[in-house]
Design a protein around this motif. Structure first.
Motif, PDB file in Angstrom:
ATOM      1  N   SER A   1       0.823  -1.201   0.000  1.00 39.51           N
ATOM      2  CA  SER A   1       0.000   0.000   0.000  1.00 39.51           C
ATOM      3  C   SER A   1       0.863   1.259   0.000  1.00 39.51           C
ATOM      4  O   SER A   1       0.636   2.187  -0.779  1.00 39.51           O
ATOM      5  CB  SER A   1      -0.911   0.002   1.231  1.00 39.51           C
ATOM      6  N   TYR A   2       1.866   1.284   0.859  1.00 35.40           N
ATOM      7  CA  TYR A   2       2.752   2.443   0.954  1.00 35.40           C
ATOM      8  C   TYR A   2       3.467   2.679  -0.381  1.00 35.40           C
ATOM      9  O   TYR A   2       3.523   3.798  -0.877  1.00 35.40           O
ATOM     10  CB  TYR A   2       3.767   2.238   2.079  1.00 35.40           C
ATOM     11  N   GLU A   3       3.984   1.612  -0.963  1.00 36.19           N
ATOM     12  CA  GLU A   3       4.735   1.756  -2.205  1.00 36.19           C
ATOM     13  C   GLU A   3       3.837   2.125  -3.382  1.00 36.19           C
ATOM     14  O   GLU A   3       4.265   2.856  -4.277  1.00 36.19           O
ATOM     15  CB  GLU A   3       5.554   0.502  -2.476  1.00 36.19           C
ATOM     16  N   LEU A   4       2.579   1.670  -3.392  1.00 33.37           N
ATOM     17  CA  LEU A   4       1.653   2.046  -4.459  1.00 33.37           C
ATOM     18  C   LEU A   4       1.251   3.516  -4.364  1.00 33.37           C
ATOM     19  O   LEU A   4       1.105   4.201  -5.363  1.00 33.37           O
ATOM     20  CB  LEU A   4       0.395   1.172  -4.416  1.00 33.37           C
ATOM     21  N   GLU A   5       1.066   4.006  -3.142  1.00 33.87           N
ATOM     22  CA  GLU A   5       0.559   5.366  -2.937  1.00 33.87           C
ATOM     23  C   GLU A   5       1.654   6.421  -2.760  1.00 33.87           C
ATOM     24  O   GLU A   5       1.489   7.553  -3.184  1.00 33.87           O
ATOM     25  CB  GLU A   5      -0.367   5.402  -1.711  1.00 33.87           C
ATOM     26  N   VAL A   6       2.755   6.057  -2.112  1.00 25.63           N
ATOM     27  CA  VAL A   6       3.789   7.033  -1.753  1.00 25.63           C
ATOM     28  C   VAL A   6       5.052   6.853  -2.581  1.00 25.63           C
ATOM     29  O   VAL A   6       5.645   7.809  -3.053  1.00 25.63           O
ATOM     30  CB  VAL A   6       4.120   6.943  -0.240  1.00 25.63           C
ATOM     31  N   GLY A   7       5.471   5.599  -2.739  1.00 28.72           N
ATOM     32  CA  GLY A   7       6.703   5.285  -3.450  1.00 28.72           C
ATOM     33  C   GLY A   7       7.526   4.301  -2.647  1.00 28.72           C
ATOM     34  O   GLY A   7       7.142   3.909  -1.539  1.00 28.72           O
ATOM     35  N   PRO A   8       8.658   3.886  -3.187  1.00 28.71           N
ATOM     36  CA  PRO A   8       9.487   2.895  -2.493  1.00 28.71           C
ATOM     37  C   PRO A   8       9.958   3.375  -1.121  1.00 28.71           C
ATOM     38  O   PRO A   8      10.297   4.553  -0.960  1.00 28.71           O
ATOM     39  CB  PRO A   8      10.684   2.693  -3.427  1.00 28.71           C
ATOM     40  N   ALA A   9       9.941   2.459  -0.162  1.00 23.50           N
ATOM     41  CA  ALA A   9      10.460   2.758   1.173  1.00 23.50           C
ATOM     42  C   ALA A   9      11.984   2.727   1.115  1.00 23.50           C
ATOM     43  O   ALA A   9      12.558   1.851   0.472  1.00 23.50           O
ATOM     44  CB  ALA A   9       9.942   1.739   2.178  1.00 23.50           C
ATOM     45  N   ARG A  10      12.622   3.687   1.761  1.00 18.80           N
ATOM     46  CA  ARG A  10      14.082   3.726   1.751  1.00 18.80           C
ATOM     47  C   ARG A  10      14.646   2.513   2.482  1.00 18.80           C
ATOM     48  O   ARG A  10      14.107   2.066   3.496  1.00 18.80           O
ATOM     49  CB  ARG A  10      14.578   5.011   2.414  1.00 18.80           C
ATOM     50  N   GLU A  11      15.723   1.970   1.939  1.00 14.93           N
ATOM     51  CA  GLU A  11      16.361   0.793   2.513  1.00 14.93           C
ATOM     52  C   GLU A  11      16.836   1.085   3.933  1.00 14.93           C
ATOM     53  O   GLU A  11      17.336   2.165   4.226  1.00 14.93           O
ATOM     54  CB  GLU A  11      17.546   0.368   1.647  1.00 14.93           C
ATOM     55  N   GLY A  12      16.656   0.108   4.812  1.00  9.31           N
ATOM     56  CA  GLY A  12      17.073   0.248   6.206  1.00  9.31           C
ATOM     57  C   GLY A  12      16.024   0.868   7.107  1.00  9.31           C
ATOM     58  O   GLY A  12      16.221   0.983   8.303  1.00  9.31           O
ATOM     59  N   LEU A  13      14.885   1.274   6.521  1.00 11.63           N
ATOM     60  CA  LEU A  13      13.798   1.846   7.315  1.00 11.63           C
ATOM     61  C   LEU A  13      12.605   0.891   7.323  1.00 11.63           C
ATOM     62  O   LEU A  13      12.391   0.149   6.381  1.00 11.63           O
ATOM     63  CB  LEU A  13      13.364   3.204   6.760  1.00 11.63           C
ATOM     64  N   ASP A  14      11.851   0.933   8.403  1.00  9.13           N
ATOM     65  CA  ASP A  14      10.652   0.118   8.545  1.00  9.13           C
ATOM     66  C   ASP A  14       9.429   1.014   8.510  1.00  9.13           C
ATOM     67  O   ASP A  14       9.515   2.217   8.774  1.00  9.13           O
ATOM     68  CB  ASP A  14      10.674  -0.647   9.873  1.00  9.13           C
ATOM     69  N   LEU A  15       8.282   0.423   8.214  1.00 11.60           N
ATOM     70  CA  LEU A  15       7.024   1.155   8.256  1.00 11.60           C
ATOM     71  C   LEU A  15       6.355   0.917   9.596  1.00 11.60           C
ATOM     72  O   LEU A  15       6.196  -0.223  10.035  1.00 11.60           O
ATOM     73  CB  LEU A  15       6.094   0.693   7.123  1.00 11.60           C
ATOM     74  N   ASP A  16       5.975   1.999  10.245  1.00 12.58           N
ATOM     75  CA  ASP A  16       5.309   1.946  11.544  1.00 12.58           C
ATOM     76  C   ASP A  16       3.844   2.323  11.344  1.00 12.58           C
ATOM     77  O   ASP A  16       3.528   3.270  10.629  1.00 12.58           O
ATOM     78  CB  ASP A  16       5.981   2.928  12.508  1.00 12.58           C
ATOM     79  N   HIS A  17       2.958   1.559  11.968  1.00  9.46           N
ATOM     80  CA  HIS A  17       1.528   1.867  11.935  1.00  9.46           C
ATOM     81  C   HIS A  17       1.235   2.905  13.021  1.00  9.46           C
ATOM     82  O   HIS A  17       1.258   2.583  14.211  1.00  9.46           O
ATOM     83  CB  HIS A  17       0.696   0.609  12.195  1.00  9.46           C
TER      84      HIS A  17
END
Length: 93
Positions: free
Chosen positions: A57-73
């Motif tokens: 969802s994040y990558e479809l709407e925002v773009g690729p997540a930077r390497e070494g970072l996690d997504l927090d809810h």
């Protein structure tokens, strides 16, 4: 005939409980042991794999997540796929 892969966006839309922009969008498909939604997709090499739906969802709407970072809810709901409820954070050790 073989397996016909479904584009992740089509699968995502079919199983996403989209509500208002401020509300949680709960994943209605497969949920793993830790409570995160899962979706079958293909990696860069074309190999089938499982991906966590909040990351898709994040990558479809925002773009690729930077390497070494996690997504927090931010909402603390693991099955939520609303990109407005996701924030990139440093990996905890």
């Amino acid at each position: 005939m073989g397996i016909q892969p479904i584009h992740p966006l089509e699968t995502f839309e079919r199983h996403c409980g989209k509500a208002g922009p401020e509300e949680c969008w709960l994943w209605r498909g497969t949920v793993g042991t830790w409570g995160y939604g899962q979706i079958r997709t293909r990696n860069e090499a074309g190999k089938r794999c499982l991906a966590r739906t909040h990351r898709v969802s994040y990558e479809l709407e925002v773009g690729p997540a930077r390497e070494g970072l996690d997504l927090d809810h931010l909402c603390r709901v693991r099955a939520c796929v609303n990109p407005a409820h996701l924030e990139l954070v440093s990996r905890q050790t």
